[in-house]
Design a protein around this motif. Sequence first.
Motif, PDB file in Angstrom:
ATOM      1  N   GLY A 152      -1.570   5.473  -3.741  1.00 40.45           N
ATOM      2  CA  GLY A 152      -0.801   6.462  -3.257  1.00 40.45           C
ATOM      3  C   GLY A 152       0.124   6.120  -2.069  1.00 40.45           C
ATOM      4  O   GLY A 152      -0.063   4.745  -1.476  1.00 40.45           O
ATOM      5  N   LEU A 153       1.047   6.996  -1.199  1.00 39.15           N
ATOM      6  CA  LEU A 153       1.986   6.454  -0.358  1.00 39.15           C
ATOM      7  C   LEU A 153       0.946   6.394   1.191  1.00 39.15           C
ATOM      8  O   LEU A 153       1.084   5.031   1.472  1.00 39.15           O
ATOM      9  CB  LEU A 153       2.877   7.677   0.077  1.00 39.15           C
ATOM     10  N   VAL A 154       0.016   7.122   1.232  1.00 38.53           N
ATOM     11  CA  VAL A 154      -0.782   7.016   2.689  1.00 38.53           C
ATOM     12  C   VAL A 154      -1.695   5.868   2.384  1.00 38.53           C
ATOM     13  O   VAL A 154      -2.152   5.046   3.330  1.00 38.53           O
ATOM     14  CB  VAL A 154      -1.364   8.329   3.137  1.00 38.53           C
ATOM     15  N   GLY A 155      -2.423   5.829   1.298  1.00 40.79           N
ATOM     16  CA  GLY A 155      -3.709   4.950   1.052  1.00 40.79           C
ATOM     17  C   GLY A 155      -3.114   3.687   0.979  1.00 40.79           C
ATOM     18  O   GLY A 155      -3.523   2.641   1.450  1.00 40.79           O
ATOM     19  N   SER A 156      -2.002   3.323   0.162  1.00 40.09           N
ATOM     20  CA  SER A 156      -1.276   1.906   0.145  1.00 40.09           C
ATOM     21  C   SER A 156      -1.067   1.476   1.663  1.00 40.09           C
ATOM     22  O   SER A 156      -1.228   0.332   1.938  1.00 40.09           O
ATOM     23  CB  SER A 156      -0.165   1.933  -0.684  1.00 40.09           C
ATOM     24  N   GLN A 159      -2.630  -2.156   6.171  1.00 43.29           N
ATOM     25  CA  GLN A 159      -2.924  -2.126   7.591  1.00 43.29           C
ATOM     26  C   GLN A 159      -4.337  -2.769   7.874  1.00 43.29           C
ATOM     27  O   GLN A 159      -4.553  -3.743   8.621  1.00 43.29           O
ATOM     28  CB  GLN A 159      -2.758  -0.760   8.256  1.00 43.29           C
ATOM     29  N   LEU A 160      -5.507  -2.208   7.057  1.00 44.93           N
ATOM     30  CA  LEU A 160      -6.630  -2.873   6.877  1.00 44.93           C
ATOM     31  C   LEU A 160      -6.868  -4.315   6.902  1.00 44.93           C
ATOM     32  O   LEU A 160      -7.566  -5.154   7.550  1.00 44.93           O
ATOM     33  CB  LEU A 160      -7.736  -2.002   6.261  1.00 44.93           C
ATOM     34  N   VAL A 161      -5.953  -4.861   5.849  1.00 43.34           N
ATOM     35  CA  VAL A 161      -6.013  -6.184   5.484  1.00 43.34           C
ATOM     36  C   VAL A 161      -5.009  -6.876   6.608  1.00 43.34           C
ATOM     37  O   VAL A 161      -5.888  -8.018   6.854  1.00 43.34           O
ATOM     38  CB  VAL A 161      -5.274  -6.304   3.843  1.00 43.34           C
ATOM     39  N   ALA A 162      -4.262  -6.338   7.101  1.00 40.86           N
ATOM     40  CA  ALA A 162      -3.394  -7.148   8.192  1.00 40.86           C
ATOM     41  C   ALA A 162      -4.498  -7.488   9.320  1.00 40.86           C
ATOM     42  O   ALA A 162      -4.349  -8.222   9.881  1.00 40.86           O
ATOM     43  CB  ALA A 162      -2.377  -6.323   8.589  1.00 40.86           C
ATOM     44  N   GLN A 163      -5.198  -6.532   9.672  1.00 36.70           N
ATOM     45  CA  GLN A 163      -6.132  -6.535  10.594  1.00 36.70           C
ATOM     46  C   GLN A 163      -7.497  -7.299  10.315  1.00 36.70           C
ATOM     47  O   GLN A 163      -8.401  -7.549  11.207  1.00 36.70           O
ATOM     48  CB  GLN A 163      -6.735  -5.001  11.080  1.00 36.70           C
ATOM     49  N   GLY A 164      -7.392  -7.951   9.142  1.00 39.37           N
ATOM     50  CA  GLY A 164      -8.497  -8.809   8.991  1.00 39.37           C
ATOM     51  C   GLY A 164      -9.881  -8.130   8.375  1.00 39.37           C
ATOM     52  O   GLY A 164     -10.958  -8.756   8.115  1.00 39.37           O
ATOM     53  N   HIS A 165      -9.832  -6.950   7.802  1.00 36.13           N
ATOM     54  CA  HIS A 165     -10.905  -6.351   7.072  1.00 36.13           C
ATOM     55  C   HIS A 165     -10.986  -6.694   5.702  1.00 36.13           C
ATOM     56  O   HIS A 165      -9.976  -6.909   5.191  1.00 36.13           O
ATOM     57  CB  HIS A 165     -10.892  -4.685   7.496  1.00 36.13           C
ATOM     58  N   LEU A 215     -10.332   1.918  -4.490  1.00 36.46           N
ATOM     59  CA  LEU A 215     -10.578   2.825  -5.800  1.00 36.46           C
ATOM     60  C   LEU A 215      -8.789   3.055  -6.310  1.00 36.46           C
ATOM     61  O   LEU A 215      -8.188   3.689  -5.823  1.00 36.46           O
ATOM     62  CB  LEU A 215     -11.057   3.792  -5.485  1.00 36.46           C
ATOM     63  N   ALA A 216      -8.874   2.418  -7.583  1.00 37.89           N
ATOM     64  CA  ALA A 216      -7.663   3.158  -8.245  1.00 37.89           C
ATOM     65  C   ALA A 216      -7.894   3.548  -9.805  1.00 37.89           C
ATOM     66  O   ALA A 216      -8.768   3.109 -10.597  1.00 37.89           O
ATOM     67  CB  ALA A 216      -6.712   2.015  -8.604  1.00 37.89           C
ATOM     68  N   ARG A 217      -7.178   4.501 -10.183  1.00 39.68           N
ATOM     69  CA  ARG A 217      -7.337   5.048 -11.652  1.00 39.68           C
ATOM     70  C   ARG A 217      -6.950   3.738 -12.465  1.00 39.68           C
ATOM     71  O   ARG A 217      -6.145   3.148 -12.064  1.00 39.68           O
ATOM     72  CB  ARG A 217      -6.801   6.406 -11.863  1.00 39.68           C
ATOM     73  N   THR A 218      -7.359   3.972 -13.818  1.00 44.24           N
ATOM     74  CA  THR A 218      -7.040   2.940 -14.712  1.00 44.24           C
ATOM     75  C   THR A 218      -5.595   2.958 -14.985  1.00 44.24           C
ATOM     76  O   THR A 218      -4.850   2.272 -15.472  1.00 44.24           O
ATOM     77  CB  THR A 218      -7.907   3.001 -15.804  1.00 44.24           C
ATOM     78  N   LEU A 229      -1.130  -3.317  -4.739  1.00 45.36           N
ATOM     79  CA  LEU A 229      -2.546  -4.024  -4.139  1.00 45.36           C
ATOM     80  C   LEU A 229      -3.013  -5.324  -4.783  1.00 45.36           C
ATOM     81  O   LEU A 229      -3.717  -6.188  -4.038  1.00 45.36           O
ATOM     82  CB  LEU A 229      -3.575  -2.876  -4.804  1.00 45.36           C
ATOM     83  N   ARG A 230      -2.315  -5.835  -5.802  1.00 44.92           N
ATOM     84  CA  ARG A 230      -2.672  -7.069  -6.104  1.00 44.92           C
ATOM     85  C   ARG A 230      -2.217  -8.136  -5.473  1.00 44.92           C
ATOM     86  O   ARG A 230      -2.453  -9.410  -5.487  1.00 44.92           O
ATOM     87  CB  ARG A 230      -2.385  -7.385  -7.778  1.00 44.92           C
TER      88      ARG A 230
END
Length: 61
Positions: free
Chosen positions: A10-14, A19-25, A30-33, A40-41
């Motif tokens: 979603g908008l906020v979750g993406s 941001q989490l990835v950019a900070q090194g986390h 979780l994503a519906r099928t 995300l890929r």
Amino acid sequence: MRAFVTGATGLVGSHLTEQLVAQGHTVRALARTSSDTSFLRTLDVEIVKPSLSPYHSILLA
């Protein structure tokens, strides 16, 4: 830090996931099928797609 993001497609979750990835986390998303996970890929995240059977939905109702 390790993070688990629900609603990552979603908008906020993406944006949160990005941001989490950019900070090194380390992020697990979780994503519906049926969700489009193409964005995300492009990130270094583990995509988790739940597999609830109809019986689980009855128990969770």
